[in-house]
Design an enzyme around this catalytic site. Structure first.
Site, PDB file in Angstrom:
ATOM      1  N   CYS A 257     -26.520 -16.358  24.800  1.00  0.00           N
ATOM      2  CA  CYS A 257     -25.866 -15.274  24.069  1.00  0.00           C
ATOM      3  C   CYS A 257     -24.674 -14.800  24.899  1.00  0.00           C
ATOM      4  O   CYS A 257     -24.125 -15.576  25.686  1.00  0.00           O
ATOM      5  CB  CYS A 257     -26.845 -14.134  23.764  1.00  0.00           C
ATOM      6  SG  CYS A 257     -27.403 -13.219  25.209  1.00  0.00           S
ATOM      7  N   HIS A 258     -24.276 -13.552  24.764  1.00  0.00           N
ATOM      8  CA  HIS A 258     -23.107 -13.050  25.493  1.00  0.00           C
ATOM      9  C   HIS A 258     -23.412 -12.824  26.966  1.00  0.00           C
ATOM     10  O   HIS A 258     -22.732 -13.343  27.851  1.00  0.00           O
ATOM     11  CB  HIS A 258     -22.618 -11.749  24.848  1.00  0.00           C
ATOM     12  CG  HIS A 258     -21.303 -11.277  25.381  1.00  0.00           C
ATOM     13  ND1 HIS A 258     -20.819 -10.002  25.163  1.00  0.00           N
ATOM     14  CD2 HIS A 258     -20.347 -11.908  26.125  1.00  0.00           C
ATOM     15  CE1 HIS A 258     -19.631  -9.869  25.742  1.00  0.00           C
ATOM     16  NE2 HIS A 258     -19.327 -11.019  26.329  1.00  0.00           N
TER      17      HIS A 258
END
Length: 300
Positions: A257-258
């Site tokens: 993810c981020h």
């Protein structure tokens, strides 16, 4: 006999009731449509501890609401009652169903024990008598590992002979529980961005592994890595129930993810779905861009 109706694609919300803290709070950039898909069990007190990772993207949704997917169905389960235990534990996971009655309702507990010994099915009785929200799924709690449940329930479950119904008492009342199946415990590890980069340099890597990006489409548009299948977390309702048909639980699975927070929650959830080896990319694509490949854009 365990009926097919008692093995739904998604296990009941009550699984979160018996877990201590399988996963930490999930942070999303906006309110997700999970609220319309999932319901909360009312037993908040089953969680003496939770983690709340700092993140600029805070949402009220808690990932404990994600429902564990059931493992391979058992065609038939023969239940018998036992108050004893056997050796157990180790690096294994167990598939558990149970029913719960109030602490002061011992007469009902003894009556249910007799009925199970007489051949009635625990899951049928759970539907009628259990006070746990899992009653809606015949008492099914899904696959569990050590450290996920309150101690009294865990001790009884991991020492229970396979397919025998055993009893235990917790702060919530009396339980009759049954271990339906068991398997080796899955692996979940953090992998550093530089280690992941080395793997990506191997031309065979993308054929041998499966990569999942749980960011939202607008994030992926700003920065992405090759080979990842995008499964936006806010669209969990569409891809969650089909995860074991779209991906191979036996293959190495990498989740990104981020910043590595949302992906860790999904990685832990994948364990409950039977995925055997899961790797969370530590720090997410941001750490990859900063520490490995500056050509990958960063964003806030």
């Amino acid at each position: 006999m365990l009926r097919a109706s008692h093995l739904p694609p998604l296990a009941c919300p009550a699984f979160r009731s018996l877990r201590l803290s399988l996963v930490s709070s999930l942070n999303l950039s906006t309110t997700s449509n999970f609220h319309g898909l999932l319901t909360l069990a009312p037993c908040q007190g089953f969680f003496p501890k939770t983690l709340n990772p700092a993140s600029p993207n805070v949402c009220s949704y808690n990932f404990k609401q994600l429902l564990p997917m059931m493992g391979p169905p058992c065609s038939q389960v023969t239940a018998s009652y036992s108050s004893g235990s056997s050796t157990g534990g180790g690096d294994r996971e167990i598939l558990v169903q149970h029913l719960l009655v109030k602490e002061d309702n011992l007469k009902l507990l003894l009556d249910l024990q007799k009925r199970i010994s007489g051949g009635e099915d625990l899951s049928d009785l759970a539907l009628e008598y259990s006070i746990c929200p899992s009653k809606e799924e015949g008492g099914m709690l899904g696959w569990v590992r050590k450290g996920q449940m309150v101690p009294e329930f865990e001790e009884a479950a991991f020492n229970a002979p396979l397919n025998k119904v055993v009893r235990c008492k917790t702060n919530f009342g009396w339980h009759l529980l049954q271990v339906i199946s068991e398997r080796e415990e899955s692996l979940l590890e953090e992998i550093q961005p530089d280690e992941f980069h080395v793997k990506m340099l191997d031309h065979n890597f993308l054929e041998e592994a499966q990569l999942i990006d749980v960011r939202e489409p607008e994030e992926v548009a700003q920065a992405s890595l090759p080979g990842f299948k995008v499964l936006p977390l806010k669209q969990f309702g569409s891809w969650g129930p089909e995860i074991t048909t779209k991906f191979d639980p036996q293959k190495d699975t990498y989740v990104m993810c981020h910043h590595g927070v949302r992906s860790l929650q999904v990685a832990k959830w994948l364990q409950t779905q039977g995925f055997r080896r899961i790797y969370n990319i530590s720090g997410g694509i941001h750490a990859y861009a900063v520490n490995v490949d500056p050509s990958v854009p960063t964003y806030t």
